[in-house]
Motif scaffolding. Structure first.
Motif, PDB file in Angstrom:
ATOM      1  N   LYS A 207      -1.016  -3.924  14.357  1.00  0.00           N
ATOM      2  CA  LYS A 207       0.009  -4.817  14.725  1.00  0.00           C
ATOM      3  C   LYS A 207       1.539  -4.147  13.867  1.00  0.00           C
ATOM      4  N   ARG A 208       1.044  -3.447  12.696  1.00  0.00           N
ATOM      5  CA  ARG A 208       2.054  -3.275  11.879  1.00  0.00           C
ATOM      6  C   ARG A 208       3.333  -2.108  12.323  1.00  0.00           C
ATOM      7  N   ALA A 209       4.413  -1.659  11.530  1.00  0.00           N
ATOM      8  CA  ALA A 209       5.664  -0.297  12.448  1.00  0.00           C
ATOM      9  C   ALA A 209       4.367   0.295  12.274  1.00  0.00           C
TER      10      ALA A 209
ATOM     11  N   MET B 172      -9.368  -3.444   0.122  1.00  0.00           N
ATOM     12  CA  MET B 172      -8.267  -2.885  -1.090  1.00  0.00           C
ATOM     13  C   MET B 172      -7.158  -3.275  -0.243  1.00  0.00           C
ATOM     14  N   ASP B 173      -6.639  -4.068  -1.199  1.00  0.00           N
ATOM     15  CA  ASP B 173      -5.718  -5.504  -0.827  1.00  0.00           C
ATOM     16  C   ASP B 173      -3.977  -5.159  -1.707  1.00  0.00           C
ATOM     17  N   GLY B 174      -2.787  -5.974  -1.470  1.00  0.00           N
ATOM     18  CA  GLY B 174      -1.436  -5.305  -1.987  1.00  0.00           C
ATOM     19  C   GLY B 174      -1.458  -4.220  -2.595  1.00  0.00           C
ATOM     20  N   ASN B 175      -0.719  -3.693  -1.710  1.00  0.00           N
ATOM     21  CA  ASN B 175       0.080  -2.055  -1.696  1.00  0.00           C
ATOM     22  C   ASN B 175       0.811  -2.662  -1.752  1.00  0.00           C
ATOM     23  N   GLY B 176       1.583  -3.041  -0.597  1.00  0.00           N
ATOM     24  CA  GLY B 176       2.671  -3.694   0.022  1.00  0.00           C
ATOM     25  C   GLY B 176       3.502  -4.886  -1.275  1.00  0.00           C
ATOM     26  N   ARG B 177       2.728  -5.646  -1.376  1.00  0.00           N
ATOM     27  CA  ARG B 177       3.759  -6.034  -2.399  1.00  0.00           C
ATOM     28  C   ARG B 177       3.500  -5.684  -3.493  1.00  0.00           C
ATOM     29  N   TRP B 178       2.293  -4.739  -4.181  1.00  0.00           N
ATOM     30  CA  TRP B 178       2.735  -3.983  -5.704  1.00  0.00           C
ATOM     31  C   TRP B 178       3.548  -3.205  -5.394  1.00  0.00           C
TER      32      TRP B 178
END
Ligand code: IPE
Ligand code: IPE
Ligand code: MG
Length: 231
Positions: A63-65, A12-18
């Motif tokens: 690795k994310r905030a 399930m990718d693309g939440n941030g870009r969305w």
């Protein structure tokens, strides 16, 4: 013609870009992604999928905030709590893949509770992959094997037997949203012969129709498993 996929895995990718595309903060995208996960679980159950593995958090996502990480963990908790009634009505069983020991204790507790509460449900099984990494799963499998079988030769069958959910068949179809052409450490062992489907849409934009399209694409594939087409 292939029959319908019994096990579907979704990256399930693309939440941030969305979110960024709309001038929103990344966490807004995760919130919307949670709504999509609920929508797609419902759709998959209606479409007769037997196993649905949702890749929610990888072993690399730490690795994310820390704010983003804890936001995602809290969404997992919300999902588990809010979805129990839906799971009960639709006989949906919760399963888990990954290294649970490294998750925050409250999330572990919620996961265990949901797994227990839904353990007897005989509908679709939803496998939540959280702190999941394909390589990590294989390493943990090999370690478990050697704890029980010192000095023995390990085989493919042994590794399969010590994976997180050895009773679940390999995924027939792996879907990735947001147009990235990579596995990002998802089901490395089990996905050896999975059909891949990449959708350009961001995860928050995914609808039942998109899942239907992915399944239709799968049904037109010819799976040869290294053999030769039989006519
Ligand atoms: C997927 O969306 C969700 C997780 C990995 C937890 P991303 O957060 O990776 O969204 P993009 O790839 O940055 O758009
Ligand atoms: C894969 O997405 C992990 C999940 C969807 C949970 P990522 O966004 O973490 O993958 P990369 O970094 O683009 O490979
Ligand atoms: Mg991403």
């Amino acid at each position: 013609m292939e029959k319908s996929p019994s096990h579907i895995g979704i990256i399930m990718d693309g939440n941030g870009r969305w979110a960024e595309k709309r001038g929103l903060i990344r966490t807004q995208g995760h919130l919307e992604g949670l709504k999509t996960a609920k929508r797609i679980v419902k759709a998959a159950s209606e479409l007769g999928v037997k196993y649905l593995t949702l890749y929610a958090f990888s072993t690399e996502n730490w690795k994310r905030a820390s704010e983003e990480v804890s936001f995602i963990m809290n969404l997992v908790k919300q999902y588990l709590r809010a979805e129990f009634e839906f799971s009960r009505q639709n006989r949906i069983r919760t399963r888990y893949a990954g290294d649970m020991a490294a998750l925050p204790p409250d999330i572990q507790k919620e996961l265990r509770q949901s797994i227990e509460d839904t353990g007897s449900f005989d509908g679709m099984q939803v496998i939540l992959a959280i702190n999941y990494g394909g390589r990590d799963e294989i390493v943990r499998s090999v370690r478990k094997f050697y704890q029980n079988n010192q000095g023995m030769n390990i085989s493919e069958k042994d590794i399969s037997l010590y994976l997180d959910n050895p009773d679940i068949p390999d995924p027939d179809l792996i879907i990735r949203t947001a147009g990235e052409y990579r596995t990002s450490n998802f089901l490395l062992w089990q996905g050896a012969y999975s059909e891949l489907y990449i959708s350009e849409k961001m995860w928050p934009e995914w609808e039942k129709e998109d899942l239907e399209e992915a399944i239709a694409s799968f049904q037109n594939r010819e799976r040869r498993y290294g053999g030769i087409k039989t006519r």
